[in-house]
Design a protein around this motif. Structure first.
Motif, short mmCIF file in Angstrom:
data_model
loop_
_atom_site.label_atom_id
_atom_site.label_comp_id
_atom_site.label_asym_id
_atom_site.label_seq_id
_atom_site.Cartn_x
_atom_site.Cartn_y
_atom_site.Cartn_z
N ILE A 147 0.85 -1.19 0.00
CA ILE A 147 0.00 0.00 0.00
C ILE A 147 0.88 1.24 0.00
N VAL A 148 0.71 2.08 -1.02
CA VAL A 148 1.45 3.34 -1.15
C VAL A 148 0.52 4.48 -0.75
N ASP A 149 0.96 5.27 0.22
CA ASP A 149 0.22 6.48 0.60
C ASP A 149 0.52 7.51 -0.49
N LEU A 150 -0.42 7.69 -1.41
CA LEU A 150 -0.16 8.55 -2.56
C LEU A 150 0.06 10.00 -2.14
N ALA A 151 -0.58 10.43 -1.06
CA ALA A 151 -0.36 11.80 -0.57
C ALA A 151 1.11 11.97 -0.18
N ALA A 152 1.64 11.06 0.61
CA ALA A 152 3.04 11.14 1.04
C ALA A 152 3.97 11.02 -0.15
N ARG A 153 3.64 10.17 -1.10
CA ARG A 153 4.50 9.97 -2.27
C ARG A 153 4.58 11.22 -3.13
N LEU A 154 3.48 11.98 -3.17
CA LEU A 154 3.45 13.19 -3.99
C LEU A 154 3.97 14.42 -3.24
N ALA A 214 6.14 24.50 -12.56
CA ALA A 214 6.12 23.37 -11.64
C ALA A 214 7.54 22.88 -11.40
N SER A 215 7.76 22.33 -10.23
CA SER A 215 9.09 21.80 -9.90
C SER A 215 9.37 20.55 -10.73
N ASP A 216 10.64 20.18 -10.79
CA ASP A 216 11.01 18.95 -11.50
C ASP A 216 10.33 17.74 -10.87
N MET A 217 10.20 17.77 -9.53
CA MET A 217 9.53 16.67 -8.82
C MET A 217 8.08 16.57 -9.27
N ALA A 218 7.39 17.72 -9.38
CA ALA A 218 6.00 17.71 -9.83
C ALA A 218 5.91 17.17 -11.25
N LYS A 219 6.82 17.57 -12.11
CA LYS A 219 6.81 17.10 -13.50
C LYS A 219 7.08 15.61 -13.60
N THR A 220 7.78 15.05 -12.60
CA THR A 220 8.05 13.62 -12.57
C THR A 220 6.74 12.84 -12.42
N PHE A 221 5.85 13.32 -11.54
CA PHE A 221 4.62 12.60 -11.22
C PHE A 221 3.43 13.00 -12.07
N VAL A 222 3.42 14.22 -12.59
CA VAL A 222 2.25 14.73 -13.30
C VAL A 222 2.52 14.76 -14.80
N ARG A 223 1.72 13.98 -15.55
CA ARG A 223 1.85 13.91 -17.01
C ARG A 223 1.22 15.09 -17.70
N GLY A 224 0.23 15.67 -17.06
CA GLY A 224 -0.49 16.79 -17.64
C GLY A 224 -1.60 17.22 -16.72
N VAL A 225 -2.31 18.27 -17.13
CA VAL A 225 -3.40 18.82 -16.32
C VAL A 225 -4.64 18.94 -17.19
N ASP A 234 3.76 5.09 -13.62
CA ASP A 234 5.07 4.44 -13.70
C ASP A 234 6.13 5.15 -12.87
N GLN A 235 5.82 6.34 -12.35
CA GLN A 235 6.77 7.07 -11.50
C GLN A 235 6.45 6.95 -10.01
N VAL A 236 5.33 6.31 -9.68
CA VAL A 236 4.93 6.21 -8.28
C VAL A 236 5.92 5.36 -7.48
N LEU A 237 6.34 4.27 -8.06
CA LEU A 237 7.35 3.44 -7.41
C LEU A 237 8.71 3.82 -7.97
N PRO A 238 9.68 4.16 -7.10
CA PRO A 238 11.02 4.47 -7.60
C PRO A 238 11.64 3.23 -8.27
N ALA A 239 12.60 3.44 -9.12
CA ALA A 239 13.22 2.36 -9.89
C ALA A 239 13.67 1.18 -9.02
N PRO A 240 14.36 1.38 -7.88
CA PRO A 240 14.77 0.22 -7.09
C PRO A 240 13.59 -0.63 -6.61
N GLU A 241 12.47 0.01 -6.23
CA GLU A 241 11.30 -0.74 -5.79
C GLU A 241 10.67 -1.48 -6.98
N ARG A 242 10.65 -0.86 -8.15
CA ARG A 242 10.10 -1.54 -9.34
C ARG A 242 10.98 -2.72 -9.69
N ASP A 243 12.30 -2.56 -9.64
CA ASP A 243 13.20 -3.66 -9.98
C ASP A 243 13.07 -4.80 -8.99
#
Length: 155
Positions: free
Chosen positions: A64-71, A119-130, A144-153
């Motif tokens: 379970i990913v807390d999407l609020a905390a992740r964003l 928007a910050s680079d972090m915001a652009k990482t998670f948000v594809r558009g508005v 595809d950006q919700v889980l960082p690469a190490p967790e996906r791997d």
């Protein structure tokens, strides 16, 4: 005239809109397997701060990913009103903790506007558009950006 309608339908896609605090977000419905009520999660040691833990989903372990905390928002304080969006992110099935699901939207790609340059680079990482729909601003999340690469791997 029928051809134009078919073209519009072919380019349309459905999105599930949900709330985190006062903000609205959405994800592609094709990534969503189900929506379930909040179930307390069993914490995992040494997990990232945005991972609430795991729950049993019909015999399978569901992180379970807390999407609020992740964003980058304050972590959620789950209540019976919170929901878990069970989504497929690449090869991993993950539960996304959100405040509530609000809509199913049918949109065409031309309605999705680019993430603003301010928007910050972090915001652009998670948000594809508005999406600006009915006086609402809804951010399209890049699952595809919700889980960082190490967790996906590791998954």
């Amino acid at each position: 005239m029928t051809e134009i309608i078919r073209t519009d339908i072919a380019s349309a896609r459905e999105l599930i809109a949900f709330r985190i605090g006062a903000q609205e977000f959405c994800v592609d419905i094709m990534s969503v397997r189900e929506i379930r009520g909040w179930t307390p999660a069993t914490a995992l040691p040494q997990s990232p701060c945005f991972v609430r833990g795991v729950v049993n989903l019909r015999g399978a372990v569901l992180p379970i990913v807390d999407l609020a905390a992740r964003l980058g928002f304050p972590p959620a304080e789950p209540t019976a009103r919170h929901v878990i969006i069970v989504a497929q992110i690449e090869a991993q099935v993950v539960g996304l903790l959100v405040d509530a699901v609000s809509d199913i939207l049918t949109v065409t790609d031309d309605l999705v506007q680019a993430t603003p340059d301010v928007a910050s680079d972090m915001a652009k990482t998670f948000v594809r558009g508005v999406l600006a729909i009915d006086k609402r601003m809804i951010s399209l999340i890049a699952l595809d950006q919700v889980l960082p690469a190490p967790e996906r791997d590791a998954a």
